[in-house]
Design a protein around this motif. Structure first.
Motif, PDB file in Angstrom:
ATOM      1  N   LEU A  93      17.693  83.255  44.943  1.00 50.23           N
ATOM      2  CA  LEU A  93      17.184  84.481  44.352  1.00 50.23           C
ATOM      3  C   LEU A  93      15.685  84.351  44.180  1.00 50.23           C
ATOM      4  O   LEU A  93      15.207  83.346  43.683  1.00 50.23           O
ATOM      5  N   ALA A  94      14.960  85.360  44.580  1.00 51.37           N
ATOM      6  CA  ALA A  94      13.518  85.386  44.347  1.00 51.37           C
ATOM      7  C   ALA A  94      13.277  86.217  43.107  1.00 51.37           C
ATOM      8  O   ALA A  94      13.651  87.377  43.052  1.00 51.37           O
ATOM      9  N   ILE A  95      12.650  85.609  42.134  1.00 49.94           N
ATOM     10  CA  ILE A  95      12.367  86.323  40.903  1.00 49.94           C
ATOM     11  C   ILE A  95      10.862  86.477  40.807  1.00 49.94           C
ATOM     12  O   ILE A  95      10.144  85.494  40.695  1.00 49.94           O
ATOM     13  N   GLY A  96      10.393  87.711  40.896  1.00 50.49           N
ATOM     14  CA  GLY A  96       8.956  87.974  40.825  1.00 50.49           C
ATOM     15  C   GLY A  96       8.483  87.902  39.390  1.00 50.49           C
ATOM     16  O   GLY A  96       9.029  88.543  38.523  1.00 50.49           O
ATOM     17  N   ILE A  97       7.471  87.085  39.174  1.00 52.72           N
ATOM     18  CA  ILE A  97       6.880  86.971  37.859  1.00 52.72           C
ATOM     19  C   ILE A  97       5.471  87.524  37.977  1.00 52.72           C
ATOM     20  O   ILE A  97       4.681  87.043  38.755  1.00 52.72           O
ATOM     21  N   TRP A 125      17.256  94.856  40.408  1.00 54.02           N
ATOM     22  CA  TRP A 125      17.629  93.934  41.473  1.00 54.02           C
ATOM     23  C   TRP A 125      17.785  94.762  42.748  1.00 54.02           C
ATOM     24  O   TRP A 125      18.424  95.801  42.729  1.00 54.02           O
ATOM     25  N   GLY A 126      17.184  94.305  43.842  1.00 44.59           N
ATOM     26  CA  GLY A 126      17.261  95.069  45.086  1.00 44.59           C
ATOM     27  C   GLY A 126      17.660  94.259  46.270  1.00 44.59           C
ATOM     28  O   GLY A 126      17.814  93.098  46.259  1.00 44.59           O
ATOM     29  N   MET A 141      25.924  82.809  35.788  1.00 47.05           N
ATOM     30  CA  MET A 141      24.905  83.611  35.131  1.00 47.05           C
ATOM     31  C   MET A 141      23.512  83.271  35.669  1.00 47.05           C
ATOM     32  O   MET A 141      23.213  82.110  35.925  1.00 47.05           O
ATOM     33  N   VAL A 142      22.690  84.313  35.858  1.00 48.37           N
ATOM     34  CA  VAL A 142      21.303  84.149  36.281  1.00 48.37           C
ATOM     35  C   VAL A 142      20.403  84.894  35.308  1.00 48.37           C
ATOM     36  O   VAL A 142      20.811  85.867  34.677  1.00 48.37           O
ATOM     37  N   TRP A 143      19.192  84.415  35.200  1.00 53.31           N
ATOM     38  CA  TRP A 143      18.236  85.005  34.281  1.00 53.31           C
ATOM     39  C   TRP A 143      17.604  86.253  34.895  1.00 53.31           C
ATOM     40  O   TRP A 143      17.088  86.212  36.004  1.00 53.31           O
ATOM     41  N   GLU A 144      17.684  87.356  34.185  1.00 51.68           N
ATOM     42  CA  GLU A 144      16.977  88.568  34.575  1.00 51.68           C
ATOM     43  C   GLU A 144      15.726  88.592  33.708  1.00 51.68           C
ATOM     44  O   GLU A 144      15.815  88.719  32.483  1.00 51.68           O
ATOM     45  N   PRO A 145      14.536  88.431  34.310  1.00 53.98           N
ATOM     46  CA  PRO A 145      13.317  88.305  33.510  1.00 53.98           C
ATOM     47  C   PRO A 145      12.979  89.595  32.777  1.00 53.98           C
ATOM     48  O   PRO A 145      13.363  90.691  33.194  1.00 53.98           O
ATOM     49  N   GLY A 146      12.240  89.439  31.686  1.00 51.04           N
ATOM     50  CA  GLY A 146      11.753  90.599  30.963  1.00 51.04           C
ATOM     51  C   GLY A 146      10.739  91.350  31.813  1.00 51.04           C
ATOM     52  O   GLY A 146      10.158  90.798  32.746  1.00 51.04           O
ATOM     53  N   HIS A 147      10.538  92.612  31.492  1.00 47.70           N
ATOM     54  CA  HIS A 147       9.606  93.428  32.269  1.00 47.70           C
ATOM     55  C   HIS A 147       9.138  94.616  31.426  1.00 47.70           C
ATOM     56  O   HIS A 147       9.754  94.975  30.428  1.00 47.70           O
ATOM     57  N   TRP A 148       8.023  95.183  31.845  1.00 47.35           N
ATOM     58  CA  TRP A 148       7.516  96.388  31.209  1.00 47.35           C
ATOM     59  C   TRP A 148       8.170  97.602  31.837  1.00 47.35           C
ATOM     60  O   TRP A 148       8.374  97.644  33.040  1.00 47.35           O
ATOM     61  N   GLN A 149       8.503  98.586  31.008  1.00 44.98           N
ATOM     62  CA  GLN A 149       9.106  99.821  31.497  1.00 44.98           C
ATOM     63  C   GLN A 149       8.394 100.995  30.838  1.00 44.98           C
ATOM     64  O   GLN A 149       8.119 100.970  29.644  1.00 44.98           O
ATOM     65  N   TRP A 203      14.436  90.339  42.769  1.00 41.62           N
ATOM     66  CA  TRP A 203      13.991  91.077  41.598  1.00 41.62           C
ATOM     67  C   TRP A 203      12.786  91.924  41.992  1.00 41.62           C
ATOM     68  O   TRP A 203      11.824  91.428  42.560  1.00 41.62           O
ATOM     69  N   VAL A 204      12.827  93.228  41.707  1.00 41.96           N
ATOM     70  CA  VAL A 204      11.751  94.156  42.040  1.00 41.96           C
ATOM     71  C   VAL A 204      11.157  94.658  40.728  1.00 41.96           C
ATOM     72  O   VAL A 204      11.866  95.263  39.918  1.00 41.96           O
ATOM     73  N   GLU A 205       9.866  94.389  40.518  1.00 38.46           N
ATOM     74  CA  GLU A 205       9.191  94.838  39.301  1.00 38.46           C
ATOM     75  C   GLU A 205       9.148  96.359  39.251  1.00 38.46           C
ATOM     76  O   GLU A 205       9.157  97.023  40.293  1.00 38.46           O
ATOM     77  N   GLY A 206       9.070  96.918  38.048  1.00 35.42           N
ATOM     78  CA  GLY A 206       8.891  98.361  37.892  1.00 35.42           C
ATOM     79  C   GLY A 206       7.552  98.759  38.511  1.00 35.42           C
ATOM     80  O   GLY A 206       6.610  97.978  38.518  1.00 35.42           O
TER      81      GLY A 206
END
Length: 96
Positions: free
Chosen positions: A11-15, A95-96, A45-53, A76-79
């Motif tokens: 999984l690629a998690i964009g930070i 997630w996309g 279970m995988v971590w879904e990072p926090g994000h601004w919305q 993971w696709v940032e807003g």
């Protein structure tokens, strides 16, 4: 970008900030907040990072949390802001 390897899935998690800047008249997207990632509560279970919305008036922080792993690798696709139908639309992180 941070890569997390879980079993056979990758999984690629964009930070970081969303790539698209907000349209004129909107505040810039704040930098991401640091979140300490606790140990997972289970092997699926995988971590879904926090994000601004965007809530229609301001950016609101949505804290990270664990979710059940998808059957296939997801990214993971940032807003971000996108131009659709002649106006700007906020697309929430997902997630996309």
């Amino acid at each position: 970008m941070k890569w997390v390897v879980i079993g056979a899935s990758v999984l690629a998690i964009g930070i970081g900030q969303a790539n698209a800047q907000p349209p004129p008249g909107y505040a810039p997207i704040p930098p991401p907040r640091y979140e300490a990632v606790p140990p997972p509560p289970g092997s699926r279970m995988v971590w879904e990072p926090g994000h601004w919305q965007w809530d229609g008036r301001q950016y609101v922080w949505i804290g990270g949390h664990y979710i059940e792993r998808h059957q296939r690798p997801m990214r993971w696709v940032e807003g971000r802001w996108v131009w659709r139908g002649g106006h700007w639309v906020w697309v929430p992180a997902h997630w996309g």
